[in-house]
Design a protein around this motif. Structure first.
Motif, PDB file in Angstrom:
ATOM      1  N   ASP A 137      -3.107  -7.138  40.399  1.00  0.00           N
ATOM      2  CA  ASP A 137      -4.209  -8.062  40.099  1.00  0.00           C
ATOM      3  C   ASP A 137      -3.714  -9.157  39.160  1.00  0.00           C
ATOM      4  OD1 ASP A 137      -3.917  -6.800  37.685  1.00  0.00           O
ATOM      5  OD2 ASP A 137      -5.712  -5.555  37.883  1.00  0.00           O
ATOM      6  N   ALA A 138      -4.666  -9.943  38.662  1.00  0.00           N
ATOM      7  CA  ALA A 138      -4.316 -11.073  37.816  1.00  0.00           C
ATOM      8  C   ALA A 138      -3.660 -10.629  36.524  1.00  0.00           C
ATOM      9  CB  ALA A 138      -5.570 -11.914  37.512  1.00  0.00           C
ATOM     10  N   GLU A 139      -3.987  -9.462  36.039  1.00  0.00           N
ATOM     11  CA  GLU A 139      -3.415  -8.967  34.792  1.00  0.00           C
ATOM     12  C   GLU A 139      -2.090  -8.241  35.011  1.00  0.00           C
ATOM     13  OE1 GLU A 139      -6.330  -6.529  33.007  1.00  0.00           O
ATOM     14  OE2 GLU A 139      -7.742  -8.187  32.643  1.00  0.00           O
ATOM     15  N   GLY A 140      -1.641  -8.155  36.272  1.00  0.00           N
ATOM     16  CA  GLY A 140      -0.360  -7.522  36.567  1.00  0.00           C
ATOM     17  C   GLY A 140      -0.446  -6.036  36.819  1.00  0.00           C
ATOM     18  N   ASN A 141      -1.661  -5.538  36.909  1.00  0.00           N
ATOM     19  CA  ASN A 141      -1.825  -4.108  37.172  1.00  0.00           C
ATOM     20  C   ASN A 141      -1.955  -3.873  38.677  1.00  0.00           C
ATOM     21  OD1 ASN A 141      -1.856  -3.477  34.401  1.00  0.00           O
ATOM     22  ND2 ASN A 141      -4.033  -4.060  34.267  1.00  0.00           N
ATOM     23  N   ARG A 142      -1.228  -2.920  39.165  1.00  0.00           N
ATOM     24  CA  ARG A 142      -1.292  -2.585  40.574  1.00  0.00           C
ATOM     25  C   ARG A 142      -1.930  -1.214  40.733  1.00  0.00           C
ATOM     26  NH1 ARG A 142       1.718   0.419  43.799  1.00  0.00           N
ATOM     27  NH2 ARG A 142       3.356   0.678  42.221  1.00  0.00           N
ATOM     28  N   PRO A 143      -2.907  -1.124  41.631  1.00  0.00           N
ATOM     29  CA  PRO A 143      -3.573   0.166  41.810  1.00  0.00           C
ATOM     30  C   PRO A 143      -2.628   1.197  42.431  1.00  0.00           C
ATOM     31  CG  PRO A 143      -4.299  -1.408  43.466  1.00  0.00           C
ATOM     32  CD  PRO A 143      -3.471  -2.177  42.491  1.00  0.00           C
ATOM     33  N   ARG A 144      -2.848   2.446  42.131  1.00  0.00           N
ATOM     34  CA  ARG A 144      -2.042   3.524  42.682  1.00  0.00           C
ATOM     35  C   ARG A 144      -2.213   3.591  44.201  1.00  0.00           C
ATOM     36  NH1 ARG A 144       1.893   5.865  40.054  1.00  0.00           N
ATOM     37  NH2 ARG A 144       1.461   7.814  41.194  1.00  0.00           N
ATOM     38  N   SER A 145      -1.134   4.040  44.869  1.00  0.00           N
ATOM     39  CA  SER A 145      -1.146   4.128  46.327  1.00  0.00           C
ATOM     40  C   SER A 145      -0.405   5.399  46.751  1.00  0.00           C
ATOM     41  CB  SER A 145      -0.466   2.896  46.938  1.00  0.00           C
ATOM     42  OG  SER A 145      -0.265   3.062  48.325  1.00  0.00           O
ATOM     43  N   PRO A 146      -0.825   5.990  47.875  1.00  0.00           N
ATOM     44  CA  PRO A 146      -0.079   7.165  48.395  1.00  0.00           C
ATOM     45  C   PRO A 146       1.377   6.853  48.683  1.00  0.00           C
ATOM     46  CG  PRO A 146      -2.190   6.950  49.498  1.00  0.00           C
ATOM     47  CD  PRO A 146      -2.016   5.711  48.688  1.00  0.00           C
ATOM     48  N   LEU A 147       1.668   5.576  48.866  1.00  0.00           N
ATOM     49  CA  LEU A 147       3.049   5.197  49.144  1.00  0.00           C
ATOM     50  C   LEU A 147       3.955   5.407  47.935  1.00  0.00           C
ATOM     51  CD1 LEU A 147       2.500   1.899  51.194  1.00  0.00           C
ATOM     52  CD2 LEU A 147       3.020   4.181  52.072  1.00  0.00           C
ATOM     53  N   ASP A 148       3.385   5.377  46.750  1.00  0.00           N
ATOM     54  CA  ASP A 148       4.199   5.576  45.544  1.00  0.00           C
ATOM     55  C   ASP A 148       4.881   6.942  45.548  1.00  0.00           C
ATOM     56  OD1 ASP A 148       3.634   3.082  44.449  1.00  0.00           O
ATOM     57  OD2 ASP A 148       1.746   3.778  43.582  1.00  0.00           O
ATOM     58  N   GLN A 149       4.125   7.964  45.912  1.00  0.00           N
ATOM     59  CA  GLN A 149       4.707   9.295  45.967  1.00  0.00           C
ATOM     60  C   GLN A 149       5.791   9.389  47.027  1.00  0.00           C
ATOM     61  OE1 GLN A 149       4.216  11.734  43.897  1.00  0.00           O
ATOM     62  NE2 GLN A 149       5.511  13.225  45.026  1.00  0.00           N
ATOM     63  N   GLN A 150       5.579   8.761  48.145  1.00  0.00           N
ATOM     64  CA  GLN A 150       6.575   8.776  49.223  1.00  0.00           C
ATOM     65  C   GLN A 150       7.850   8.047  48.800  1.00  0.00           C
ATOM     66  OE1 GLN A 150       4.948   7.348  52.912  1.00  0.00           O
ATOM     67  NE2 GLN A 150       6.879   7.627  54.049  1.00  0.00           N
ATOM     68  N   ILE A 151       7.674   6.932  48.118  1.00  0.00           N
ATOM     69  CA  ILE A 151       8.840   6.182  47.648  1.00  0.00           C
ATOM     70  C   ILE A 151       9.625   6.993  46.628  1.00  0.00           C
ATOM     71  CG2 ILE A 151       9.543   4.170  46.314  1.00  0.00           C
ATOM     72  CD1 ILE A 151       7.217   2.639  47.650  1.00  0.00           C
ATOM     73  N   ALA A 152       8.933   7.667  45.734  1.00  0.00           N
ATOM     74  CA  ALA A 152       9.603   8.483  44.711  1.00  0.00           C
ATOM     75  C   ALA A 152      10.392   9.627  45.361  1.00  0.00           C
ATOM     76  CB  ALA A 152       8.569   9.027  43.729  1.00  0.00           C
ATOM     77  N   GLU A 153       9.819  10.242  46.354  1.00  0.00           N
ATOM     78  CA  GLU A 153      10.520  11.334  47.032  1.00  0.00           C
ATOM     79  C   GLU A 153      11.777  10.830  47.744  1.00  0.00           C
ATOM     80  OE1 GLU A 153       7.665  13.038  49.607  1.00  0.00           O
ATOM     81  OE2 GLU A 153       6.530  14.053  48.007  1.00  0.00           O
ATOM     82  N   LEU A 154      11.672   9.682  48.376  1.00  0.00           N
ATOM     83  CA  LEU A 154      12.836   9.125  49.065  1.00  0.00           C
ATOM     84  C   LEU A 154      13.947   8.770  48.080  1.00  0.00           C
ATOM     85  CD1 LEU A 154      11.171   6.810  51.764  1.00  0.00           C
ATOM     86  CD2 LEU A 154      12.450   8.918  52.159  1.00  0.00           C
ATOM     87  N   GLU A 155      13.576   8.229  46.921  1.00  0.00           N
ATOM     88  CA  GLU A 155      14.590   7.877  45.930  1.00  0.00           C
ATOM     89  C   GLU A 155      15.272   9.124  45.367  1.00  0.00           C
ATOM     90  OE1 GLU A 155      12.439   5.488  43.167  1.00  0.00           O
ATOM     91  OE2 GLU A 155      12.785   3.615  44.293  1.00  0.00           O
ATOM     92  N   GLU A 156      14.521  10.188  45.175  1.00  0.00           N
ATOM     93  CA  GLU A 156      15.128  11.442  44.711  1.00  0.00           C
ATOM     94  C   GLU A 156      16.043  12.026  45.777  1.00  0.00           C
ATOM     95  OE1 GLU A 156      15.086  12.981  41.811  1.00  0.00           O
ATOM     96  OE2 GLU A 156      13.947  11.299  40.954  1.00  0.00           O
ATOM     97  N   THR A 157      15.615  11.920  47.024  1.00  0.00           N
ATOM     98  CA  THR A 157      16.459  12.423  48.124  1.00  0.00           C
ATOM     99  C   THR A 157      17.768  11.657  48.191  1.00  0.00           C
ATOM    100  OG1 THR A 157      14.502  13.062  49.400  1.00  0.00           O
ATOM    101  CG2 THR A 157      16.569  12.807  50.603  1.00  0.00           C
ATOM    102  N   ARG A 158      17.677  10.344  48.022  1.00  0.00           N
ATOM    103  CA  ARG A 158      18.904   9.537  48.079  1.00  0.00           C
ATOM    104  C   ARG A 158      19.849   9.893  46.935  1.00  0.00           C
ATOM    105  NH1 ARG A 158      21.286   4.879  46.286  1.00  0.00           N
ATOM    106  NH2 ARG A 158      22.494   3.776  47.872  1.00  0.00           N
ATOM    107  N   LYS A 159      19.311  10.132  45.754  1.00  0.00           N
ATOM    108  CA  LYS A 159      20.160  10.513  44.623  1.00  0.00           C
ATOM    109  C   LYS A 159      20.885  11.832  44.913  1.00  0.00           C
ATOM    110  CE  LYS A 159      17.425   8.223  41.016  1.00  0.00           C
ATOM    111  NZ  LYS A 159      16.598   8.424  39.791  1.00  0.00           N
ATOM    112  N   ALA A 160      20.153  12.783  45.486  1.00  0.00           N
ATOM    113  CA  ALA A 160      20.767  14.074  45.792  1.00  0.00           C
ATOM    114  C   ALA A 160      21.840  13.933  46.867  1.00  0.00           C
ATOM    115  CB  ALA A 160      19.689  15.063  46.244  1.00  0.00           C
ATOM    116  N   LEU A 161      21.564  13.103  47.877  1.00  0.00           N
ATOM    117  CA  LEU A 161      22.545  12.904  48.945  1.00  0.00           C
ATOM    118  C   LEU A 161      23.793  12.192  48.425  1.00  0.00           C
ATOM    119  CD1 LEU A 161      20.182  11.831  51.875  1.00  0.00           C
ATOM    120  CD2 LEU A 161      21.348  14.024  51.584  1.00  0.00           C
ATOM    121  N   THR A 162      23.583  11.250  47.513  1.00  0.00           N
ATOM    122  CA  THR A 162      24.728  10.535  46.947  1.00  0.00           C
ATOM    123  C   THR A 162      25.600  11.470  46.115  1.00  0.00           C
ATOM    124  OG1 THR A 162      23.429   8.486  46.898  1.00  0.00           O
ATOM    125  CG2 THR A 162      25.427   8.570  45.563  1.00  0.00           C
ATOM    126  N   LYS A 163      24.959  12.333  45.326  1.00  0.00           N
ATOM    127  CA  LYS A 163      25.729  13.299  44.530  1.00  0.00           C
ATOM    128  C   LYS A 163      26.444  14.323  45.406  1.00  0.00           C
ATOM    129  CE  LYS A 163      22.797  13.053  40.400  1.00  0.00           C
ATOM    130  NZ  LYS A 163      21.883  13.812  39.495  1.00  0.00           N
TER     131      LYS A 163
END
Length: 268
Positions: A137-163
């Motif tokens: 929004d105008a104040e820079g706040n973004r509402p929560r979305s189900p996509l946030d959880q999916q993005i977090a899981e993918l980033e954790e998966t990538r870290k594990a695969l890289t290690k």
């Protein structure tokens, strides 16, 4: 006097030749004496002895060459000229034993490659999901979305695969598969020929040759894959998938050959 006229000097004197001419005839008479029948009798003998000595010196080389070429020129069972250890059960079973290992290695190498592919593709997937997030929004706040959880899981998966180091593991197992696979694929037909004196064209032999070709073709695409060529990557995956399927189809015919070797080949 009549008998001496047949000698060279008497003949020249009878013809009235001068002493000067007679002296000139001496080299001729010496040449005649050197070429007398008695001298000529021994000359071929010396030449023959020299030839015999040369033949004796060359005999070991000729014999060695004849020994090397004999199996290719004569219809001789190769198994008769080979150490029995190379044609017994122990060495003959090396091929199927290692091929079972290589079959599992093919599947394992493919799984490692797939994990590395996932680690490489996740950033693009995360980027695409982030583009779908609601705008702040105008104040820079973004509402929560189900996509946030999916993005977090993918980033954790990538870290594990890289290690996990799947890229290096895939390369190492692929190199082992290519080197050991080609070696054992050639060893099998050679061992069969040494045991039986012939090969047995059929599904197992043809499928084995095709597997070696697919290994080489898939490996030849690696330089292009390292440069980011997606067509080469997809072709690499397709060739190795076909290779695994052909390998699995070949296993039953391999077991049939193993049974024959176990029944007919002697120990060790």
């Amino acid at each position: 006097m009549a008998a001496n006229i047949f000698t060279p000097r008497a003949y020249i004197a009878s013809q009235g030749v001068t002493n000067r001419a007679a002296s000139l005839s001496r080299p001729f008479t010496a040449k005649l004496s050197k070429q007398s029948p008695r001298a000529a009798q021994f000359k071929p003998a010396r030449s023959q002895a020299k030839t015999d000595r040369q033949g004796d010196a060359q005999l070991p080389v000729s014999a060695a060459l004849a020994g090397l070429l004999a199996p290719f020129l004569l219809d001789v069972d190769p198994a008769l000229a080979v150490n029995p250890l190379l044609t017994g059960k122990t060495v003959s079973l090396v091929h199927p034993a290692i091929m079972i290992f290589l079959f599992g290695s093919t599947a394992w190498t493919g799984w490692l490659g797939w994990q590395w592919r996932r680690a490489r593709l996740i950033p693009a997937e995360v980027k695409e999901l982030k583009a779908q997030l609601p705008k702040p929004d105008a104040e820079g706040n973004r509402p929560r979305s189900p996509l946030d959880q999916q993005i977090a899981e993918l980033e954790e998966t990538r870290k594990a695969l890289t290690k996990g180091g799947y890229r290096d593991k895939h390369w190492n197992w692929g190199s082992l598969l290519l080197g050991l696979g080609v070696l054992i694929a050639i060893e099998g037909p050679v061992n069969t020929y040494l045991r039986t004196g012939k090969l047995f064209p059929g599904p197992h032999l043809y499928a084995g040759a095709a597997i070696v070709v697919l290994w080489a073709a898939a490996s030849s695409l690696v330089p292009a894959m390292q440069k980011g060529n997606d067509t080469a990557r997809n072709t690499h995956i397709a060739l190795n998938t076909l290779n695994l399927a052909l390998f699995a189809w070949q296993v039953p015919t391999g077991f049939e050959i193993v049974q024959k070797v176990w029944e007919l080949a002697p120990w060790p």
